[in-house]
Design an enzyme around this catalytic site. Structure first.
Site, PDB file in Angstrom:
ATOM      1  N   TYR A   1      58.187  45.856  70.510  1.00 55.01           N
ATOM      2  CA  TYR A   1      58.843  46.092  69.312  1.00 55.01           C
ATOM      3  C   TYR A   1      60.187  45.470  69.092  1.00 55.01           C
ATOM      4  O   TYR A   1      60.393  44.969  67.628  1.00 55.01           O
ATOM      5  CB  TYR A   1      59.051  47.598  69.628  1.00 55.01           C
ATOM      6  CG  TYR A   1      59.488  48.230  68.085  1.00 55.01           C
ATOM      7  CD1 TYR A   1      58.758  48.408  67.030  1.00 55.01           C
ATOM      8  CD2 TYR A   1      60.906  48.562  68.178  1.00 55.01           C
ATOM      9  CE1 TYR A   1      59.284  48.944  65.946  1.00 55.01           C
ATOM     10  CE2 TYR A   1      61.460  49.374  66.912  1.00 55.01           C
ATOM     11  CZ  TYR A   1      60.661  49.503  65.832  1.00 55.01           C
ATOM     12  OH  TYR A   1      61.363  49.929  64.738  1.00 55.01           O
TER      13      TYR A   1
ATOM     14  N   SER B   1      65.856  47.802  64.088  1.00 59.45           N
ATOM     15  CA  SER B   1      66.187  48.828  65.114  1.00 59.45           C
ATOM     16  C   SER B   1      67.345  48.732  66.055  1.00 59.45           C
ATOM     17  O   SER B   1      67.699  47.512  66.233  1.00 59.45           O
ATOM     18  CB  SER B   1      64.902  48.939  65.835  1.00 59.45           C
ATOM     19  OG  SER B   1      64.952  49.439  67.320  1.00 59.45           O
TER      20      SER B   1
END
Length: 97
Positions: free
Chosen positions: A58, A45
């Protein structure tokens, strides 16, 4: 929403994004080693290098995979196996609503 209020999110995200990925990688490594070649790609990410607010769990789970692969790269390179991470932008899902 504050990341610091939701420990269970960290546990769930580490179980899925880190331990799930690690289990798959470690399961595939023996056949790559036997073959003498392979490439492990981690779809990461953009939050990993930029550390986005509200996504601590996350980002931590994706960062853990990055760190593991970077360390592992030095261990498996001599066996013909390479690693890379791709940093994808935020995707509109329920998680970001």
């Amino acid at each position: 929403y504050q990341s610091s209020d939701r420990f269970h999110d960290f546990q769930r995200l580490m179980a899925l994004n880190f331990f799930g990925a690690l289990r798959l990688i470690l399961g595939l490594l023996p056949s790559m080693i036997e073959r003498g070649s392979g490439h492990i790609v981690h779809v990461s990410s953009f939050g990993v290098p930029t550390r986005q607010p509200r996504f601590a769990g996350y980002c931590a789970s994706k960062s853990a995979v990055d760190a593991a692969l970077q360390s592992m790269a030095g261990e498996v390179a001599s066996r013909g196996i390479s690693t890379s991470s791709v940093y994808m932008p935020l995707v509109q899902t329920k998680m970001v609503e």
